[in-house]
Design a protein around this motif. Structure first.
Motif, PDB file in Angstrom:
ATOM      1  N   LEU A  99       0.859  -1.167   0.000  1.00  0.00           N
ATOM      2  CA  LEU A  99       0.000   0.000   0.000  1.00  0.00           C
ATOM      3  C   LEU A  99       0.902   1.226   0.000  1.00  0.00           C
ATOM      4  N   VAL A 100       0.654   2.137  -0.924  1.00  0.00           N
ATOM      5  CA  VAL A 100       1.399   3.393  -0.998  1.00  0.00           C
ATOM      6  C   VAL A 100       0.468   4.517  -0.577  1.00  0.00           C
ATOM      7  N   GLU A 101       0.951   5.352   0.328  1.00  0.00           N
ATOM      8  CA  GLU A 101       0.207   6.542   0.728  1.00  0.00           C
ATOM      9  C   GLU A 101       0.874   7.757   0.095  1.00  0.00           C
ATOM     10  N   TRP A 102       0.044   8.626  -0.454  1.00  0.00           N
ATOM     11  CA  TRP A 102       0.537   9.867  -1.039  1.00  0.00           C
ATOM     12  C   TRP A 102      -0.347  10.995  -0.535  1.00  0.00           C
ATOM     13  N   LYS A 143      -5.341  13.016   0.433  1.00  0.00           N
ATOM     14  CA  LYS A 143      -4.421  11.894   0.239  1.00  0.00           C
ATOM     15  C   LYS A 143      -5.059  10.824  -0.609  1.00  0.00           C
ATOM     16  N   CYS A 144      -4.207   9.890  -1.047  1.00  0.00           N
ATOM     17  CA  CYS A 144      -4.721   8.704  -1.724  1.00  0.00           C
ATOM     18  C   CYS A 144      -3.921   7.493  -1.269  1.00  0.00           C
ATOM     19  N   LEU A 145      -4.574   6.342  -1.358  1.00  0.00           N
ATOM     20  CA  LEU A 145      -3.956   5.057  -1.054  1.00  0.00           C
ATOM     21  C   LEU A 145      -3.970   4.247  -2.338  1.00  0.00           C
ATOM     22  N   CYS A 146      -2.801   3.763  -2.735  1.00  0.00           N
ATOM     23  CA  CYS A 146      -2.682   2.962  -3.954  1.00  0.00           C
ATOM     24  C   CYS A 146      -2.228   1.563  -3.569  1.00  0.00           C
ATOM     25  N   PHE A 147      -2.905   0.556  -4.093  1.00  0.00           N
ATOM     26  CA  PHE A 147      -2.607  -0.829  -3.766  1.00  0.00           C
ATOM     27  C   PHE A 147      -1.936  -1.525  -4.943  1.00  0.00           C
ATOM     28  N   TYR A 148      -0.914  -2.324  -4.605  1.00  0.00           N
ATOM     29  CA  TYR A 148      -0.121  -3.030  -5.612  1.00  0.00           C
ATOM     30  C   TYR A 148       0.125  -4.472  -5.185  1.00  0.00           C
ATOM     31  N   ASP A 149       0.362  -5.308  -6.184  1.00  0.00           N
ATOM     32  CA  ASP A 149       0.923  -6.634  -5.965  1.00  0.00           C
ATOM     33  C   ASP A 149       2.309  -6.572  -6.596  1.00  0.00           C
ATOM     34  N   ALA A 150       3.342  -6.769  -5.790  1.00  0.00           N
ATOM     35  CA  ALA A 150       4.720  -6.601  -6.268  1.00  0.00           C
ATOM     36  C   ALA A 150       5.653  -7.551  -5.520  1.00  0.00           C
ATOM     37  N   ASP A 152       8.602  -6.843  -4.263  1.00  0.00           N
ATOM     38  CA  ASP A 152       9.277  -6.191  -3.144  1.00  0.00           C
ATOM     39  C   ASP A 152       9.031  -4.682  -3.191  1.00  0.00           C
ATOM     40  N   GLU A 153       9.482  -4.000  -2.145  1.00  0.00           N
ATOM     41  CA  GLU A 153       9.273  -2.564  -2.026  1.00  0.00           C
ATOM     42  C   GLU A 153       9.981  -1.781  -3.142  1.00  0.00           C
ATOM     43  N   ASP A 154      11.165  -2.218  -3.519  1.00  0.00           N
ATOM     44  CA  ASP A 154      11.894  -1.530  -4.594  1.00  0.00           C
ATOM     45  C   ASP A 154      11.112  -1.552  -5.907  1.00  0.00           C
ATOM     46  N   ALA A 155      10.444  -2.651  -6.180  1.00  0.00           N
ATOM     47  CA  ALA A 155       9.636  -2.741  -7.398  1.00  0.00           C
ATOM     48  C   ALA A 155       8.488  -1.735  -7.351  1.00  0.00           C
ATOM     49  N   VAL A 156       7.891  -1.568  -6.194  1.00  0.00           N
ATOM     50  CA  VAL A 156       6.815  -0.577  -6.041  1.00  0.00           C
ATOM     51  C   VAL A 156       7.366   0.822  -6.305  1.00  0.00           C
ATOM     52  N   ASP A 168       4.561   8.977  -0.149  1.00  0.00           N
ATOM     53  CA  ASP A 168       4.973   9.420   1.184  1.00  0.00           C
ATOM     54  C   ASP A 168       5.352   8.255   2.080  1.00  0.00           C
ATOM     55  N   SER A 169       4.707   7.108   1.864  1.00  0.00           N
ATOM     56  CA  SER A 169       5.083   5.917   2.629  1.00  0.00           C
ATOM     57  C   SER A 169       4.627   4.663   1.896  1.00  0.00           C
ATOM     58  N   ILE A 170       5.316   3.564   2.202  1.00  0.00           N
ATOM     59  CA  ILE A 170       4.951   2.265   1.678  1.00  0.00           C
ATOM     60  C   ILE A 170       4.737   1.343   2.871  1.00  0.00           C
ATOM     61  N   THR A 171       3.638   0.617   2.849  1.00  0.00           N
ATOM     62  CA  THR A 171       3.321  -0.335   3.907  1.00  0.00           C
ATOM     63  C   THR A 171       3.192  -1.709   3.277  1.00  0.00           C
ATOM     64  N   GLU A 172       3.941  -2.672   3.817  1.00  0.00           N
ATOM     65  CA  GLU A 172       3.773  -4.045   3.349  1.00  0.00           C
ATOM     66  C   GLU A 172       2.534  -4.616   4.022  1.00  0.00           C
ATOM     67  N   ILE A 173       1.681  -5.212   3.214  1.00  0.00           N
ATOM     68  CA  ILE A 173       0.407  -5.761   3.670  1.00  0.00           C
ATOM     69  C   ILE A 173       0.580  -7.236   4.024  1.00  0.00           C
ATOM     70  N   ASN A 174      -0.091  -7.656   5.081  1.00  0.00           N
ATOM     71  CA  ASN A 174      -0.087  -9.055   5.483  1.00  0.00           C
ATOM     72  C   ASN A 174      -1.071  -9.791   4.597  1.00  0.00           C
ATOM     73  N   LYS A 175      -0.579 -10.682   3.776  1.00  0.00           N
ATOM     74  CA  LYS A 175      -1.454 -11.431   2.844  1.00  0.00           C
ATOM     75  C   LYS A 175      -2.079 -12.629   3.498  1.00  0.00           C
TER      76      LYS A 175
END
Length: 175
Positions: A99-102, A143-150, A152-156, A168-175
């Motif tokens: 999840l990316v927060e901007w 703000k916005c929240l953007c969700f990705y499947d990636a 790793d964080e570098d790929a995001v 502004d931040s990246i949060t790894e989600i518990n799958k």
């Protein structure tokens, strides 16, 4: 009915996905009886933060029910979904792991945001290992929240660079 983002810090110590899922199931049932639908819930990998998307008639009704269930409310805002329709999200909500927060610039309007997104989204193809899922944009354009499947964080981060969009931040989600 409108969509609402609720960001929450977990008050109780939870360290296993099964325990978290039990709490969410209980919450979902209680809210459904009040005509509030829990559309999506994502929890950080360390179980410290939770991001809920609810469908409800009014924010005050939702806030009241959240307080009744002793949920910590760090943020409650009306949002708009971008990138998928609501029925798709209901089916695929668990297919993300970042999840990316901007925090949006103050002078950005919704129309400008949507035009920018449409123009830049084609560049996601430059980072094929990352799959953009959806975005929730606060109606007040804060703000916005953007969700990705990636992988790793570098790929995001590479995906965000490809579409020329800050984060502004990246949060790894518990799958």
């Amino acid at each position: 009915m409108s969509l609402y983002l609720v960001e929450s810090t977990l008050k109780t110590a939870i360290s296993q996905k099964e325990d978290f899922e039990k709490e969410v199931s209980s919450l979902k049932s209680a809210f459904a009886s009040q005509n509030i639908n829990l559309i999506e819930v994502q929890v950080s990998k360390d179980f410290s933060r939770v991001f809920y998307i609810f469908e409800a008639e009014a924010a005050d009704q939702l806030e009241s029910l959240l307080k009744e269930h002793d949920l910590q409310i760090d943020l409650l805002k009306e949002v708009r979904i971008v990138g998928k329709d609501l029925d798709e999200v209901k089916k695929e909500a668990n297919n993300v792991n970042y999840l990316v927060e901007w925090n949006l610039p103050e002078d950005l309007t919704m129309d400008q945001y949507l035009a920018r997104k449409k123009k830049n989204s084609v560049h996601y193809a430059e980072v094929p290992e990352v799959s953009f899922a959806r975005t929730y944009v606060c109606e007040d354009m804060s703000k916005c929240l953007c969700f990705y499947d990636a992988p790793d964080e570098d790929a995001v981060k590479r995906a965000r660079e490809a579409v020329n969009t800050p984060l502004d931040s990246i949060t790894e989600i518990n799958k």
